[in-house]
Motif scaffolding. Structure first.
Motif, PDB file in Angstrom:
ATOM      1  N   ALA A   1     -35.309 -81.997 -40.356  1.00  0.00           N
ATOM      2  CA  ALA A   1     -35.773 -80.566 -40.979  1.00  0.00           C
ATOM      3  C   ALA A   1     -34.430 -79.778 -41.169  1.00  0.00           C
ATOM      4  CB  ALA A   1     -36.728 -79.673 -40.168  1.00  0.00           C
ATOM      5  N   ASP A   2     -33.330 -80.239 -40.745  1.00  0.00           N
ATOM      6  CA  ASP A   2     -32.120 -79.268 -40.895  1.00  0.00           C
ATOM      7  C   ASP A   2     -31.941 -78.420 -42.267  1.00  0.00           C
ATOM      8  OD1 ASP A   2     -29.088 -78.670 -39.966  1.00  0.00           O
ATOM      9  OD2 ASP A   2     -28.874 -79.541 -41.795  1.00  0.00           O
ATOM     10  N   PHE A   3     -31.726 -77.451 -42.416  1.00  0.00           N
ATOM     11  CA  PHE A   3     -31.665 -76.623 -43.519  1.00  0.00           C
ATOM     12  C   PHE A   3     -30.634 -77.016 -44.578  1.00  0.00           C
ATOM     13  CE2 PHE A   3     -33.513 -72.804 -41.444  1.00  0.00           C
ATOM     14  CZ  PHE A   3     -34.855 -73.219 -41.901  1.00  0.00           C
ATOM     15  N   GLY A   4     -29.644 -77.385 -43.944  1.00  0.00           N
ATOM     16  CA  GLY A   4     -28.484 -78.212 -44.803  1.00  0.00           C
ATOM     17  C   GLY A   4     -28.710 -79.432 -45.475  1.00  0.00           C
ATOM     18  N   THR A   5     -29.698 -80.190 -45.247  1.00  0.00           N
ATOM     19  CA  THR A   5     -29.670 -81.431 -45.840  1.00  0.00           C
ATOM     20  C   THR A   5     -31.273 -81.894 -46.142  1.00  0.00           C
ATOM     21  OG1 THR A   5     -29.814 -82.490 -43.546  1.00  0.00           O
ATOM     22  CG2 THR A   5     -27.817 -82.293 -44.570  1.00  0.00           C
ATOM     23  N   ARG A   6     -32.048 -81.011 -45.759  1.00  0.00           N
ATOM     24  CA  ARG A   6     -33.491 -81.399 -45.693  1.00  0.00           C
ATOM     25  C   ARG A   6     -33.952 -81.677 -47.176  1.00  0.00           C
ATOM     26  NH1 ARG A   6     -37.897 -76.473 -44.917  1.00  0.00           N
ATOM     27  NH2 ARG A   6     -36.461 -74.874 -46.073  1.00  0.00           N
TER      28      ARG A   6
END
Length: 364
Positions: A311-316
């Motif tokens: 769920a990382d904002f940079g890669t989701r």
């Protein structure tokens, strides 16, 4: 709640195969063969079941505008007139929200729907607050605002009527041709740079779409909707989302067809499998693509650092790794070759006029 066997004839036209237990469930029951014929008895009993019917429940909400602080999403506020979605898209990232209602993210999400019947009254109050500052509202970002029950309930139309009254900009995303019904409202707002529509076309393969998105409009019908909107002067974008390795393989063809129909902006995401979506999607793969299920999940995990989901904002939204990079390159090369604008459609924020009390017109 149970994850028991449900015959195919009962779930025909549905995306999920079970009423998967949600993550807050204390007791989970599963069907199994104990050697005494109980499994066969359960199957025989289930054969008498009728196809699942859609149920609608109404609720009065205290707030309508949902806030968003995610740096990878273009909007900071949204409206969803419905909880749950009859379209039944197996990959829908919003399925886990039904868990908070003590309902299954599986079949309950697409058969037990909640309609926010006081949505306009609450929205009017929120837009009328003295400290309210306009910014683009995104409609239908979690569940489709034009899913089949909208034909009768008209909650989305009532929201657009209010936004038209106060000249508030909005964009909406849908897989449904029902958006054409509201062109009498959307087209004049679009002419004033107050409205834009994004149509999701996951694939042009009708057979695949019937499995992925069983109650959404057929791909050719969505293309006709893009054309109808564009001919009416509405700025139209196309979403080729989600991209699923070894499942949705015609991104370039979708983009070309959407451009030909009149779409002029485009975006994509890769498949997201948060919480209960992962086991539901694996069930779907086992049912529809058993021979390639392991290969598909291996590529998905490759894009998520070895996990079903990150769920990382940079890669989701786009994933990481070689496969995610290949999808990105395909999208960029195709949109550049065709001529798509990959920026979101800009809307006018200066025309907003706060609403008066419900039923009260303005003197100016």
């Amino acid at each position: 709640m149970t994850d028991a066997f449900i015959p195919l004839h009962v779930i025909k036209g549905r995306g999920a195969a079970t009423r998967l237990a949600h993550r807050f469930e204390r007791e989970v029951r599963d069907a199994y063969d104990d050697g005494w014929g109980t499994l066969e008895e359960g199957v025989a009993e289930a054969e008498g079941l009728q196809p699942l019917q859609t149920e609608v429940r109404f609720e009065d909400v205290k707030s309508v505008l949902g806030g968003n602080e995610s740096p990878d999403i273009y909007f900071d506020r949204s409206i969803n007139p419905y909880r749950g979605c009859e379209h039944g898209c197996i990959y829908c990232f919003a399925r886990p929200t039904h868990s908070y209602l003590n309902l299954s993210p599986g079949l309950d999400f697409e058969t037990r729907l909640i309609a926010k019947r006081n949505i306009v009254e609450v929205l009017r109050a929120e837009l009328g607050r003295r400290n309210y500052r306009p910014n683009q509202i995104a409609i239908g970002t979690a569940t489709d605002c034009y899913q089949p029950i909208e034909r009768e309930l008209r909650l989305t139309r009532s929201v657009i009527e209010l936004l038209s009254e106060v000249r508030h900009p909005f964009g909406l995303v849908t897989k449904s041709s029902a958006v054409e019904r509201d062109l009498d409202l959307i087209a004049p707002m679009a002419a004033a740079k107050l409205a834009a529509v994004y149509v999701t076309i996951t694939t042009l393969d009708g057979e695949l779409a019937r499995k992925l998105e069983p109650r959404a409009a057929a791909p050719h019908r969505r293309l006709r909707t893009v054309r109808t909107l564009a001919e009416a002067g509405v700025p139209v974008g196309v979403s080729v989302a989600p991209q699923i390795p070894f499942v949705t393989e015609d991104m370039e063809q979708v983009l070309e067809a959407a451009w030909e129909a009149g779409a002029r902006s485009a975006f994509y995401t890769v498949i997201r499998l948060p919480w209960e979506v992962a086991p539901l999607f694996k069930q779907w793969l086992a049912l529809h693509y058993p021979q390639r299920a392991d290969r598909i999940m291996a590529r998905i995990r490759e894009m998520r650092g070895g996990k079903d989901y990150d769920a990382d904002f940079g890669t989701r939204m786009t994933g990481t790794g070689l496969w995610a990079e290949l999808i990105r390159q395909r999208f960029e090369k195709a949109t550049r070759r065709i001529g798509f604008n990959r920026e979101r459609i800009a809307l006018d924020l200066s025309a907003f006029r706060p609403p008066g009390a419900a039923g009260q017109g303005s003197l100016f």
